[in-house]
Scaffold this motif. Structure first.
Motif, short mmCIF file in Angstrom:
data_model
loop_
_atom_site.label_atom_id
_atom_site.label_comp_id
_atom_site.label_asym_id
_atom_site.label_seq_id
_atom_site.Cartn_x
_atom_site.Cartn_y
_atom_site.Cartn_z
N GLY A 181 -9.06 -1.80 19.70
CA GLY A 181 -9.81 -0.60 19.35
C GLY A 181 -9.01 0.43 18.59
N ALA A 182 -7.67 0.34 18.65
CA ALA A 182 -6.82 1.31 17.97
C ALA A 182 -6.60 0.90 16.51
CB ALA A 182 -5.48 1.42 18.69
N PRO A 183 -6.66 1.84 15.58
CA PRO A 183 -6.31 1.51 14.19
C PRO A 183 -4.85 1.05 14.10
CG PRO A 183 -7.33 3.69 14.35
CD PRO A 183 -7.04 3.23 15.74
N HIS A 184 -4.56 0.17 13.15
CA HIS A 184 -3.20 -0.36 13.04
C HIS A 184 -2.19 0.75 12.80
CE1 HIS A 184 -0.30 -3.56 12.44
NE2 HIS A 184 -1.25 -4.43 12.72
N SER A 185 -2.63 1.82 12.14
CA SER A 185 -1.72 2.93 11.84
C SER A 185 -1.36 3.74 13.08
CB SER A 185 -2.36 3.85 10.79
OG SER A 185 -3.61 4.35 11.29
N HIS A 186 -2.13 3.59 14.18
CA HIS A 186 -1.92 4.39 15.38
C HIS A 186 -1.64 3.52 16.61
CE1 HIS A 186 -3.68 7.43 12.80
NE2 HIS A 186 -3.48 8.35 13.71
N LEU A 187 -1.23 2.30 16.43
CA LEU A 187 -1.06 1.39 17.57
C LEU A 187 -0.10 1.96 18.61
CD1 LEU A 187 -0.89 -2.19 15.99
CD2 LEU A 187 -2.70 -1.21 17.40
N SER A 188 1.08 2.38 18.18
CA SER A 188 2.08 2.85 19.15
C SER A 188 1.68 4.17 19.77
CB SER A 188 3.45 2.97 18.46
OG SER A 188 3.91 1.71 18.04
N ARG A 189 1.02 5.04 18.99
CA ARG A 189 0.59 6.32 19.55
C ARG A 189 -0.47 6.13 20.63
NH1 ARG A 189 0.00 9.41 13.87
NH2 ARG A 189 0.18 7.26 13.16
N VAL A 190 -1.38 5.20 20.44
CA VAL A 190 -2.38 4.94 21.48
C VAL A 190 -1.71 4.33 22.71
CG1 VAL A 190 -4.42 3.57 22.06
CG2 VAL A 190 -4.30 4.75 19.86
N GLN A 191 -0.74 3.45 22.50
CA GLN A 191 0.00 2.89 23.64
C GLN A 191 0.77 3.97 24.38
OE1 GLN A 191 0.06 -0.44 24.90
NE2 GLN A 191 -1.78 -0.39 23.64
N ALA A 192 1.32 4.94 23.63
CA ALA A 192 2.03 6.05 24.27
C ALA A 192 1.07 6.87 25.13
CB ALA A 192 2.67 6.93 23.20
N LEU A 193 -0.12 7.12 24.61
CA LEU A 193 -1.10 7.88 25.37
C LEU A 193 -1.52 7.11 26.62
CD1 LEU A 193 -2.80 10.42 25.51
CD2 LEU A 193 -4.51 9.30 24.08
N LEU A 194 -1.63 5.80 26.51
CA LEU A 194 -1.97 4.96 27.65
C LEU A 194 -0.89 5.09 28.73
CD1 LEU A 194 -4.22 2.79 28.33
CD2 LEU A 194 -2.54 1.09 27.64
N THR A 195 0.37 5.04 28.31
CA THR A 195 1.49 5.19 29.25
C THR A 195 1.46 6.55 29.91
OG1 THR A 195 2.86 3.69 27.93
CG2 THR A 195 4.01 5.15 29.47
N LEU A 196 1.18 7.59 29.13
CA LEU A 196 1.15 8.95 29.68
C LEU A 196 0.04 9.10 30.71
CD1 LEU A 196 2.24 11.85 29.55
CD2 LEU A 196 0.59 12.30 27.73
N VAL A 197 -1.14 8.59 30.39
CA VAL A 197 -2.27 8.69 31.32
C VAL A 197 -1.94 7.99 32.64
CG1 VAL A 197 -4.63 7.87 31.72
CG2 VAL A 197 -4.04 8.99 29.56
N GLN A 198 -1.36 6.79 32.54
CA GLN A 198 -1.00 6.06 33.76
C GLN A 198 0.03 6.81 34.58
OE1 GLN A 198 0.18 2.40 31.76
NE2 GLN A 198 -1.54 1.32 32.66
#
Length: 402
Positions: free
Chosen positions: A338-355
């Protein structure tokens, strides 16, 4: 190619991904062994010191992870991982030398923990985006399930391995083993070259780019729902075995070995589902699979809370593990695709932060409630929260149709 039952055999995962995953597995084992050794050394200074060492890992990881995601998206996940693994190779080597010469003073443990937490903030988002960069979208569920199985195996084996290394060579021995694992990962990364995309449009400051990742995720219905569901699962599922399981065991007067079996039941459940998904693939609708996983985990958690016998508690923990594995193996691909290729790591970072934030808050609240009312009530509340999250996911169109 078909199987003996006539069904098409799953297409093999790409070799670069399997090669990279082997390096990741070596790194996870080394890290788990070092974390055990750090915790063991810190415990000799008292409970407050042990908490300080854990805090020294958590605070920089949480504070810097969004920036780490922006750095990985701008400069490339592979480059960030190469730098991070090099820093950790040097840091763990230095830790081994200083520990061998001066023992394990508290300042050394806190400094090592701070370096680990800082590097994690940049390394975790980059590493989390790598499956999408190495594996086609149709094979992501199997790829992530295989990674989930490897991570769970590292958790199971890491503490015993750390204990053996500490017995043989102290903190210095565990640090040397972790340094070797970072050396392996560096060699793997020099061979694996994922597809990286240059950022489109004018570059902004890193803080603004980090903020743009948050805005993108919150504006997208699927990513927003997936992140909320991840936070709910982290707060309601993760503390059950790590925090409430041991408290329940003590309340029943069970031995430490029994508490360990309860924890092992959860790990076995996760491994079973991850192995099946890695071999056969996930359900056609990943959102429904994630919701079903939470509902299954809720039933297992309730069984664990009400168990009066060790065997029932282990069974409840195993069912909770099956549900947790089903949830993780289906939600992970949703977030990555679901994440754009340009934002892959940023979405993963947000996932880590939420957890991380959900887990820290839940551990504090559930611990206080367990002190006031016993461990059964907060465990049942976790079961209720997990079921509510699963049913809410089924009622959310963006997840139900995904």
């Amino acid at each position: 190619m078909t199987t003996t039952t006539g069904a098409p055999a799953p297409v093999a995962l790409p070799r670069p991904y399997l090669f990279w995953l082997a390096g990741v597995q070596a790194g996870l084992l080394g890290d788990a062994a070092l974390y055990f050794a750090l915790g063991w050394a810190a415990s000799a200074h008292g409970g407050g010191a042990a908490g300080l060492v854990l805090t020294a890992i958590t605070v920089p990881r949480t504070a810097l992870v969004l920036l780490g995601g922006a750095v990985a998206d701008r400069f490339g996940a592979r480059r960030v991982m190469l730098v991070g693994d090099t820093v950790m190779l040097v840091a763990t080597g230095a830790l081994a030398l200083v520990a061998a010469d001066r023992g394990t003073p508290l300042w050394l443990l806190v400094a090592a923990a701070a370096v680990i937490g800082t590097v994690d903030a940049f390394h975790l988002p980059a590493s989390g985006s790598m499956p999408r960069r190495l594996v086609p979208a149709d094979r992501l569920p199997r790829a992530l399930a295989l990674r989930q199985a490897g991570g769970q195996s590292a958790v199971l084996l890491g503490a015993p391995l750390g204990g053996l290394l500490v017995a043989a060579g102290g903190l210095s021995g565990a640090a040397l083993a972790d340094a070797a694992s970072f050396g392996i990962m560096l060699l793997v990364l020099l061979r694996v070259r994922p597809r990286e995309e240059e950022p489109s449009g004018p570059r902004e400051g890193l803080l603004r780019e980090a903020a743009s990742g948050v805005r993108l995720a919150l504006a997208d219905p699927l990513l927003r729902a997936a992140l909320l569901l991840t936070g709910a699962a982290a707060g309601a599922l993760l503390p059950v075995v790590s925090l409430l399981g041991p408290l329940l065991a003590r309340a029943h007067g069970w031995a430490a070995g029994t508490a360990g079996l309860v924890s092992a039941g959860q790990a076995a459940g996760v491994l079973a589902v991850a192995g099946l998904v890695a071999r056969r693939g996930g359900l056609p609708r990943a959102g429904v699979g994630a919701a079903a996983g939470l509902c299954t985990a809720s039933a297992g958690t309730a069984l664990l809370a009400l168990a009066g016998e060790p065997a029932i508690a282990v069974a409840g923990s195993a069912v909770a593990g099956l549900g947790a594995g089903l949830f993780a193996c289906h939600l992970g691909p949703l977030v990555l695709t679901g994440a754009p290729h340009s934002h892959l790591s940023r979405v993963q970072a947000l996932l880590t932060l939420v957890q991380s934030l959900a887990l820290v808050l839940a551990n504090a609240l559930l611990g206080l409630l367990a002190d006031a009312a016993g461990a059964t009530l907060p465990t049942l509340l976790c079961a209720l929260a997990t079921a509510t999250a699963g049913l809410t996911a089924l009622a959310t169109p963006a997840l139900r149709r995904a």
